[in-house]
Design a protein around this motif. Sequence first.
Motif, PDB file in Angstrom:
ATOM      1  N   SER A  55       3.509   9.598 -10.147  1.00  0.00           N
ATOM      2  CA  SER A  55       2.768   9.651 -11.413  1.00  0.00           C
ATOM      3  C   SER A  55       1.789  10.825 -11.391  1.00  0.00           C
ATOM      4  O   SER A  55       1.536  11.454 -12.428  1.00  0.00           O
ATOM      5  N   GLY A  56       1.254  11.154 -10.197  1.00  0.00           N
ATOM      6  CA  GLY A  56       0.316  12.280 -10.069  1.00  0.00           C
ATOM      7  C   GLY A  56       0.999  13.598 -10.420  1.00  0.00           C
ATOM      8  O   GLY A  56       0.422  14.440 -11.114  1.00  0.00           O
ATOM      9  N   ILE A  57       2.243  13.758  -9.957  1.00  0.00           N
ATOM     10  CA  ILE A  57       2.972  14.998 -10.273  1.00  0.00           C
ATOM     11  C   ILE A  57       3.157  15.088 -11.788  1.00  0.00           C
ATOM     12  O   ILE A  57       2.968  16.152 -12.389  1.00  0.00           O
ATOM     13  N   LEU A  58       3.471  13.959 -12.431  1.00  0.00           N
ATOM     14  CA  LEU A  58       3.659  13.981 -13.891  1.00  0.00           C
ATOM     15  C   LEU A  58       2.348  14.306 -14.606  1.00  0.00           C
ATOM     16  O   LEU A  58       2.326  15.096 -15.557  1.00  0.00           O
ATOM     17  N   VAL A  59       1.232  13.717 -14.124  1.00  0.00           N
ATOM     18  CA  VAL A  59      -0.071  14.013 -14.758  1.00  0.00           C
ATOM     19  C   VAL A  59      -0.389  15.505 -14.620  1.00  0.00           C
ATOM     20  O   VAL A  59      -0.954  16.124 -15.531  1.00  0.00           O
ATOM     21  N   MET A  60       0.005  16.106 -13.485  1.00  0.00           N
ATOM     22  CA  MET A  60      -0.292  17.537 -13.254  1.00  0.00           C
ATOM     23  C   MET A  60       0.300  18.443 -14.332  1.00  0.00           C
ATOM     24  O   MET A  60      -0.217  19.535 -14.591  1.00  0.00           O
ATOM     25  N   PHE A  61       1.409  17.989 -14.956  1.00  0.00           N
ATOM     26  CA  PHE A  61       2.018  18.807 -16.018  1.00  0.00           C
ATOM     27  C   PHE A  61       1.072  18.974 -17.222  1.00  0.00           C
ATOM     28  O   PHE A  61       1.238  19.880 -18.018  1.00  0.00           O
ATOM     29  N   TYR A  62       0.119  18.039 -17.359  1.00  0.00           N
ATOM     30  CA  TYR A  62      -0.742  18.053 -18.557  1.00  0.00           C
ATOM     31  C   TYR A  62      -2.183  18.429 -18.263  1.00  0.00           C
ATOM     32  O   TYR A  62      -3.012  18.451 -19.153  1.00  0.00           O
ATOM     33  N   VAL A  70      -1.054   4.046 -15.201  1.00  0.00           N
ATOM     34  CA  VAL A  70      -0.287   3.739 -13.977  1.00  0.00           C
ATOM     35  C   VAL A  70      -0.974   4.432 -12.800  1.00  0.00           C
ATOM     36  O   VAL A  70      -1.200   3.832 -11.735  1.00  0.00           O
ATOM     37  N   HIS A  71      -1.348   5.720 -12.999  1.00  0.00           N
ATOM     38  CA  HIS A  71      -1.975   6.478 -11.916  1.00  0.00           C
ATOM     39  C   HIS A  71      -3.341   5.874 -11.558  1.00  0.00           C
ATOM     40  O   HIS A  71      -3.658   5.660 -10.388  1.00  0.00           O
ATOM     41  N   ARG A  72      -4.110   5.541 -12.583  1.00  0.00           N
ATOM     42  CA  ARG A  72      -5.473   5.051 -12.356  1.00  0.00           C
ATOM     43  C   ARG A  72      -5.481   3.687 -11.680  1.00  0.00           C
ATOM     44  O   ARG A  72      -6.147   3.479 -10.667  1.00  0.00           O
ATOM     45  N   TRP A  73      -4.671   2.763 -12.224  1.00  0.00           N
ATOM     46  CA  TRP A  73      -4.674   1.401 -11.666  1.00  0.00           C
ATOM     47  C   TRP A  73      -4.036   1.344 -10.290  1.00  0.00           C
ATOM     48  O   TRP A  73      -4.459   0.564  -9.433  1.00  0.00           O
ATOM     49  N   SER A  74      -3.008   2.175 -10.081  1.00  0.00           N
ATOM     50  CA  SER A  74      -2.398   2.189  -8.740  1.00  0.00           C
ATOM     51  C   SER A  74      -3.412   2.692  -7.720  1.00  0.00           C
ATOM     52  O   SER A  74      -3.431   2.230  -6.575  1.00  0.00           O
ATOM     53  N   ALA A  75      -4.258   3.646  -8.148  1.00  0.00           N
ATOM     54  CA  ALA A  75      -5.265   4.177  -7.220  1.00  0.00           C
ATOM     55  C   ALA A  75      -6.259   3.076  -6.846  1.00  0.00           C
ATOM     56  O   ALA A  75      -6.584   2.878  -5.666  1.00  0.00           O
ATOM     57  N   HIS A  76      -6.746   2.326  -7.871  1.00  0.00           N
ATOM     58  CA  HIS A  76      -7.680   1.225  -7.571  1.00  0.00           C
ATOM     59  C   HIS A  76      -7.004   0.204  -6.661  1.00  0.00           C
ATOM     60  O   HIS A  76      -7.592  -0.269  -5.689  1.00  0.00           O
ATOM     61  N   SER A 106       0.852  -1.208   0.000  1.00  0.00           N
ATOM     62  CA  SER A 106       0.000   0.000   0.000  1.00  0.00           C
ATOM     63  C   SER A 106       0.879   1.246   0.000  1.00  0.00           C
ATOM     64  O   SER A 106       0.595   2.227  -0.706  1.00  0.00           O
ATOM     65  N   PHE A 107       1.953   1.208   0.801  1.00  0.00           N
ATOM     66  CA  PHE A 107       2.848   2.366   0.895  1.00  0.00           C
ATOM     67  C   PHE A 107       3.555   2.612  -0.447  1.00  0.00           C
ATOM     68  O   PHE A 107       3.631   3.754  -0.915  1.00  0.00           O
ATOM     69  N   TYR A 108       4.051   1.544  -1.083  1.00  0.00           N
ATOM     70  CA  TYR A 108       4.728   1.721  -2.377  1.00  0.00           C
ATOM     71  C   TYR A 108       3.747   2.266  -3.421  1.00  0.00           C
ATOM     72  O   TYR A 108       4.106   3.096  -4.255  1.00  0.00           O
ATOM     73  N   LEU A 109       2.495   1.800  -3.358  1.00  0.00           N
ATOM     74  CA  LEU A 109       1.495   2.313  -4.302  1.00  0.00           C
ATOM     75  C   LEU A 109       1.292   3.813  -4.076  1.00  0.00           C
ATOM     76  O   LEU A 109       1.154   4.584  -5.026  1.00  0.00           O
ATOM     77  N   PHE A 110       1.298   4.211  -2.801  1.00  0.00           N
ATOM     78  CA  PHE A 110       1.146   5.639  -2.483  1.00  0.00           C
ATOM     79  C   PHE A 110       2.286   6.445  -3.121  1.00  0.00           C
ATOM     80  O   PHE A 110       2.054   7.487  -3.738  1.00  0.00           O
ATOM     81  N   LEU A 111       3.524   5.898  -3.005  1.00  0.00           N
ATOM     82  CA  LEU A 111       4.667   6.602  -3.606  1.00  0.00           C
ATOM     83  C   LEU A 111       4.512   6.695  -5.130  1.00  0.00           C
ATOM     84  O   LEU A 111       4.757   7.741  -5.729  1.00  0.00           O
ATOM     85  N   ILE A 112       4.098   5.574  -5.758  1.00  0.00           N
ATOM     86  CA  ILE A 112       3.893   5.570  -7.218  1.00  0.00           C
ATOM     87  C   ILE A 112       2.838   6.615  -7.589  1.00  0.00           C
ATOM     88  O   ILE A 112       2.965   7.346  -8.569  1.00  0.00           O
ATOM     89  N   LEU A 113       1.777   6.689  -6.767  1.00  0.00           N
ATOM     90  CA  LEU A 113       0.691   7.637  -7.058  1.00  0.00           C
ATOM     91  C   LEU A 113       1.158   9.083  -6.960  1.00  0.00           C
ATOM     92  O   LEU A 113       0.782   9.917  -7.790  1.00  0.00           O
ATOM     93  N   VAL A 114       2.002   9.375  -5.958  1.00  0.00           N
ATOM     94  CA  VAL A 114       2.510  10.745  -5.816  1.00  0.00           C
ATOM     95  C   VAL A 114       3.348  11.097  -7.044  1.00  0.00           C
ATOM     96  O   VAL A 114       3.152  12.148  -7.676  1.00  0.00           O
TER      97      VAL A 114
END
Length: 250
Positions: free
Chosen positions: A79-86, A114-120, A69-77
């Motif tokens: 990938s989320g920052i990258l999505v924010m660029f767009y 990556v962002h969507r599936w990690s969130a689920h 769960s913790f690693y998924l949180f890191l991936i989400l942060v």
Amino acid sequence: MSESTYSIMDSIKHLPKNIKESFVRREAGTPEQEQAANVFGNVFLHLHPVRVHVNALRPGYTLGLGLISFYLFLILVLSGILVMFYYTPSTELAYQNMKDLEYVVSFGVVLRNVHRWSAHAMVALAFLHMCRVFYTGAYKAPREFNWVIGVCLLIVTLFLSFTGYLLPWDQLAFWAVTVGSNIASYMPWIGDKVRFLMLGGNEVGQMALLRFYVLHVAVLPLIAAVLVGVHFWRIRKDGGLSRPPSQLED
Ligand code: HEM
């Protein structure tokens, strides 16, 4: 030789030793002391205790669900920052931005998924982690406080998922949040006020999108990061992971 010349010469002579000691600030001890000192002296290793009970290392006990769960949180942060660029939190642009991310940006579709599936996955894994904690009785004393922190983490994870759902501004997002906010309005006495607070108005529009965006990219991730910090600190303070009663004296 004057006093000052002597001390300068002396410092030059001892320079290599002084430099070495500024990095390695202790004498070599027994191998066990060395291992412990390495853990104490390094901020990253310091997060781990010097000794752990063998039960905590059994993969079958925790199934690694909390860590995943913790690693998924890191991936989400990340990938989320990258999505924010767009992405722009505007009802005019949001949907088009997401389509551009999928069809125009190189590897954008990978980034989005990556962002969507990690969130689920994080919602599912945090829930399964809670089931493991319950199954092994790890919610009992002295870990009750950490259980409560865990419940808060699960709620924040669900809110992160809910607020993120609106952001693509497609039909699914719009109607899901319309239904979700209508459910909130059925709360006795304060329902309508809660719905108004959530949406920043009476309908799902620009103000709602902005509110959900700010909650999703700043407020909730910050709360989650602080809670994860407290969660991990409590694991150390509660004497490491729980273990079966038969192993408590080991
Ligand atoms: C974002 C969600 C969460 C993260 C990242 C997280 C992370 C972790 C990690 C890494 C551990 C160490 C053991 C393991 O890997 O299983 C742990 C232990 C623990 N977690 Fe969580 N956790 C989360 C949610 C929860 C929830 C929802 C609960 C309960 C309601 C909970 C309660 C506990 C307790 C009581 C322990 C100590 C378990 C023991 O001593 O055996 N956590 N957590």
